[in-house]
Scaffold this motif. Sequence first.
Motif, short mmCIF file in Angstrom:
data_model
loop_
_atom_site.label_atom_id
_atom_site.label_comp_id
_atom_site.label_asym_id
_atom_site.label_seq_id
_atom_site.Cartn_x
_atom_site.Cartn_y
_atom_site.Cartn_z
N VAL A 194 0.86 -1.18 0.00
CA VAL A 194 0.00 0.00 0.00
C VAL A 194 0.89 1.23 0.00
N ILE A 195 0.65 2.12 -0.95
CA ILE A 195 1.37 3.39 -1.02
C ILE A 195 0.39 4.50 -0.66
N SER A 196 0.61 5.13 0.48
CA SER A 196 -0.24 6.24 0.92
C SER A 196 0.38 7.54 0.45
N VAL A 197 -0.39 8.36 -0.25
CA VAL A 197 0.13 9.56 -0.89
C VAL A 197 -0.67 10.80 -0.43
N GLY A 198 -0.02 11.70 0.28
CA GLY A 198 -0.65 12.98 0.60
C GLY A 198 -1.75 12.93 1.62
N SER A 199 -1.75 11.93 2.48
CA SER A 199 -2.77 11.84 3.53
C SER A 199 -2.11 11.96 4.90
N SER A 200 -2.78 12.67 5.80
CA SER A 200 -2.29 12.77 7.18
C SER A 200 -2.53 11.49 7.96
N LEU A 201 -3.40 10.63 7.41
CA LEU A 201 -3.71 9.34 8.03
C LEU A 201 -4.18 9.48 9.47
N VAL A 202 -5.03 10.47 9.70
CA VAL A 202 -5.61 10.66 11.03
C VAL A 202 -7.13 10.67 11.01
N VAL A 203 -7.74 10.69 9.81
CA VAL A 203 -9.19 10.73 9.70
C VAL A 203 -9.72 9.30 9.54
N TYR A 204 -10.40 8.83 10.56
CA TYR A 204 -10.94 7.48 10.54
C TYR A 204 -12.44 7.53 10.21
N PRO A 205 -12.97 6.45 9.60
CA PRO A 205 -12.38 5.13 9.41
C PRO A 205 -11.46 4.99 8.20
N ALA A 206 -11.37 6.01 7.33
CA ALA A 206 -10.58 5.88 6.11
C ALA A 206 -9.12 5.54 6.42
N ALA A 207 -8.53 6.21 7.40
CA ALA A 207 -7.12 5.99 7.72
C ALA A 207 -6.86 4.59 8.25
N GLY A 208 -7.90 3.91 8.67
CA GLY A 208 -7.74 2.54 9.13
C GLY A 208 -7.45 1.55 8.02
N LEU A 209 -7.65 1.95 6.76
CA LEU A 209 -7.46 1.03 5.64
C LEU A 209 -5.98 0.70 5.41
N PRO A 210 -5.07 1.69 5.29
CA PRO A 210 -3.64 1.34 5.20
C PRO A 210 -3.16 0.57 6.43
N VAL A 221 4.11 2.14 2.38
CA VAL A 221 4.93 3.28 1.99
C VAL A 221 4.11 4.54 2.19
N ILE A 222 4.69 5.54 2.85
CA ILE A 222 3.98 6.80 3.10
C ILE A 222 4.75 7.93 2.42
N ILE A 223 4.06 8.63 1.53
CA ILE A 223 4.62 9.81 0.86
C ILE A 223 3.81 11.02 1.33
N ASN A 224 4.47 11.94 2.03
CA ASN A 224 3.76 13.10 2.57
C ASN A 224 4.76 14.16 2.99
N ARG A 225 4.36 15.41 2.95
CA ARG A 225 5.25 16.50 3.36
C ARG A 225 5.39 16.59 4.88
N ASP A 226 4.37 16.13 5.60
CA ASP A 226 4.36 16.25 7.05
C ASP A 226 4.24 14.87 7.69
N GLU A 227 4.41 14.84 9.01
CA GLU A 227 4.23 13.59 9.74
C GLU A 227 2.79 13.10 9.59
N THR A 228 2.61 11.79 9.69
CA THR A 228 1.27 11.22 9.61
C THR A 228 1.00 10.35 10.85
N GLY A 229 -0.24 9.95 10.96
CA GLY A 229 -0.63 9.14 12.10
C GLY A 229 -0.10 7.72 12.07
N LEU A 230 0.44 7.28 10.93
CA LEU A 230 0.92 5.90 10.82
C LEU A 230 2.42 5.82 10.51
N ASP A 231 3.15 6.91 10.71
CA ASP A 231 4.59 6.91 10.39
C ASP A 231 5.33 5.77 11.09
#
Length: 253
Positions: A194-210, A221-231
């Motif tokens: 799973v390649i996560s692109v441009g998401s903060s990965l903090v909005v659930y339930p969507a962020a629960g998918l990765p 794999v996480i591609i993002n300018r800032d830290e995310t909830g799943l780093d």
Amino acid sequence: MGISYVSSGIQLVALWLRKAKSAVVFTGAGISTESGIPDFRSPGGVWTKYRTVYFDEFCQSAEARHEYWFQKSEAHTEFAAAAPNVGHRTLAKWEASGRIRGVITQNIDGLHQISGSKDVLELHGTAREVNCLDCDARFPVDPFVEQFRATNEVPLCPECGDGRLKHATVSFGQSLPEKDFERAHQWCQAADLVISVGSSLVVYPAAGLPELAKRNGAKLVIINRDETGLDSMADMLIDGSCGEALAAIDAAL
């Protein structure tokens, strides 16, 4: 300075993608900000300028529906002017060549489809259409935004006559589209990458998918300018432009 395709991290992600049997890409606002669409949460974004209109309020109050249409009509300007960037185009290329199963997105701008992606699961709906809450008819959004701007009156459904028209997006308090979320869940259960692109990965339930994919053995794999909830769970973190990173991975394939 751009992201170099010769970097070891980019090369490793390209290797994983080449070997993957069921790769999935998960996208958030960061890929679309590079097309000029502001993140709703960012300073100056719609959510920072106006009050939130909750779904039950929209259903019950004519005043709330007017406020909702006012906000959506303002945001529509950026959507209408935006075009896919190299990141969107790269993902469409990967899908067409069988590199990825498809795209799961939190975005409502439709840029993945415009770029050529075919299998796109829109977890938060689309701002390219309106939906009647009373008869379930759907229409392209542009004529109704133009009507609201011209009359300052909330448009009604032309199919059933007086139905409540709402953008086909998920508002606060509204359920996610069940069919798309169920398919996304299945994709992530079966994914090996799973390649996560441009998401903060903090909005659930969507962020629960990765997170689900990772717990089921997939590389994340996480591609993002800032830290995310799943780093802390990621197998690879790429800090920087979404488009540049995806183009670099593509060049390394």
